[in-house]
Design an enzyme around this catalytic site. Structure first.
Site, mmCIF file in Angstrom:
data_model
loop_
_atom_site.group_PDB
_atom_site.id
_atom_site.type_symbol
_atom_site.label_atom_id
_atom_site.label_comp_id
_atom_site.label_asym_id
_atom_site.label_seq_id
_atom_site.Cartn_x
_atom_site.Cartn_y
_atom_site.Cartn_z
ATOM 1 N N GLU A 36 12.768 2.542 13.827
ATOM 2 C CA GLU A 36 11.779 3.546 13.419
ATOM 3 C C GLU A 36 10.586 3.434 14.356
ATOM 4 O OE1 GLU A 36 10.043 2.673 9.534
ATOM 5 O OE2 GLU A 36 10.313 0.531 9.874
ATOM 6 N N LEU A 79 11.268 1.150 6.829
ATOM 7 C CA LEU A 79 10.601 1.637 5.628
ATOM 8 C C LEU A 79 11.260 2.956 5.229
ATOM 9 C CD1 LEU A 79 8.184 1.240 3.647
ATOM 10 C CD2 LEU A 79 7.058 3.013 4.993
ATOM 11 N N LYS A 136 6.533 -1.865 1.676
ATOM 12 C CA LYS A 136 5.375 -1.298 2.391
ATOM 13 C C LYS A 136 4.204 -2.271 2.279
ATOM 14 C CE LYS A 136 3.174 3.201 3.186
ATOM 15 N NZ LYS A 136 3.306 3.241 4.639
ATOM 16 N N TYR A 189 0.826 -1.206 0.000
ATOM 17 C CA TYR A 189 0.000 0.000 0.000
ATOM 18 C C TYR A 189 0.852 1.245 0.000
ATOM 19 C CZ TYR A 189 0.883 0.996 4.951
ATOM 20 O OH TYR A 189 1.474 1.320 6.133
#
Ligand code: PLP
Length: 298
Positions: free
Chosen positions: A180, A205, A147, A33
């Site tokens: 992250e 990511l 993703k 996505y």
């Protein structure tokens, strides 16, 4: 207002049932996505998002559902049908519909969904004063650069943080490295004033906001080093902030028990917050990154 989404070739009400029981996205999380910011009807950094989408698809050997030009036309149409001042454009591609079995089906056609939703940016208070975040063990897979729609570890860590009254959670590897946040990248300004963030390898990511903020920082003459940092390094850090399509630049002033720097958003965070808001067509929010007085100690 009824939202209209594009689902597998048709424009439909977003609340109408549309997913096939044997869609591999539904059964296996076999899909990818993108989340794009739409400000005043304009999708921001769309080319970068579409390039990342193409990469995610390639890495999972999912065929592209349309050409980039057709995808852009669909996105424009969904935005037109859902007039919202500030919104997110959600683009999802699953491998398609096939009898449930692990091997990639030979004949499945990818299923494309495009939807627009109202966006909730961090509040003016959060941007001005910063937020507190949790730490969570890094339990995700080894290809976080893709993703993928598989987000269970992210959801669990986020939920646990929220239940503790904390805004986000930072994932921590066994060796103490911070990768992250659950839906954002993380930057630190170290004791020497160098802006640090984890390199865009397979462990994180590669955020579009991260990319833009790095470019803005370099243009502003801020020294940048894409080198990971650890939990121990938080003690000497001057500043910490998150970046994401909907988080924007979000100052972090507390991590678990630690206060970051002076406990208020620092000058580099505030500068980049302003520059990123202006880059995104959100100039009206730029003032929220002005200097604030420290919270009185209670
Ligand atoms: C795990 C993770 N990291 C980073 C980001 C930030 O990426 P972007 O700036 O492209 O929104 C996101 C966004 O959803 C994310 O889910």
């Amino acid at each position: 207002m009824t939202r209209i989404a594009y689902v597998d070739g048709r424009y439909r009400r977003l609340d109408a049932p549309a997913v096939a029981a044997e869609d591999r996205g539904y059964q296996f999380g076999d899909g990818v996505y993108e989340m794009v910011k739409v400000i005043d009807g304009i999708p921001r950094d769309l080319d970068r998002h579409l390039a990342r989408l193409a990469r995610s698809l390639r890495e999972l050997a999912i065929p592209a559902p349309t050409s980039p030009a057709v995808l852009q036309a669909i996105a424009r149409e969904v935005i037109r049908r859902n007039p919202l001042r500030h919104a997110t454009l959600y683009i999802q591609v699953t491998r398609g519909i096939a009898p449930r079995a692990h091997p990639f089906p030979a004949s499945a056609r990818p299923v494309l969904t495009v939807a627009v939703r109202r966006v909730a940016f961090p509040t003016a208070e959060e941007r001005a004063r910063g937020v507190a975040v949790a730490l969570a063990p890094e339990i995700r897979w080894q290809r976080r650069d893709i993703k993928s729609i598989n987000l269970l570890p992210n959801l669990l860590a986020r939920q646990q943080a929220l239940e503790r009254g904390l805004r986000e959670a930072l994932f921590v590897e066994a060796d103490g490295t911070i990768t992250e946040a659950t839906a954002a990248n993380v930057f630190l300004v170290d004791a020497r004033g160098v802006l640090r963030t984890h390199p865009a390898d397979r462990r994180i990511l590669g955020g579009i906001t991260r990319q833009v903020v790095l470019e803005l920082a370099e243009r502003a003459g801020i020294p940048v080093d894409q080198r990971p940092f650890t939990v121990d390094e938080l003690d000497a850090a001057r500043e910490l902030f998150l970046t994401g399509t909907t988080s924007l630049v979000l100052p972090v002033v507390r991590v678990e028990g630690r206060t970051i720097g002076a406990g208020i958003p620092g000058p580099i965070t505030r500068l980049l917050g302003r520059l990123y808001a202006e880059h995104s067509g959100l100039g009206a929010l730029a003032g929220d990154y002005a200097q604030v007085a420290p919270e009185p100690k209670s």
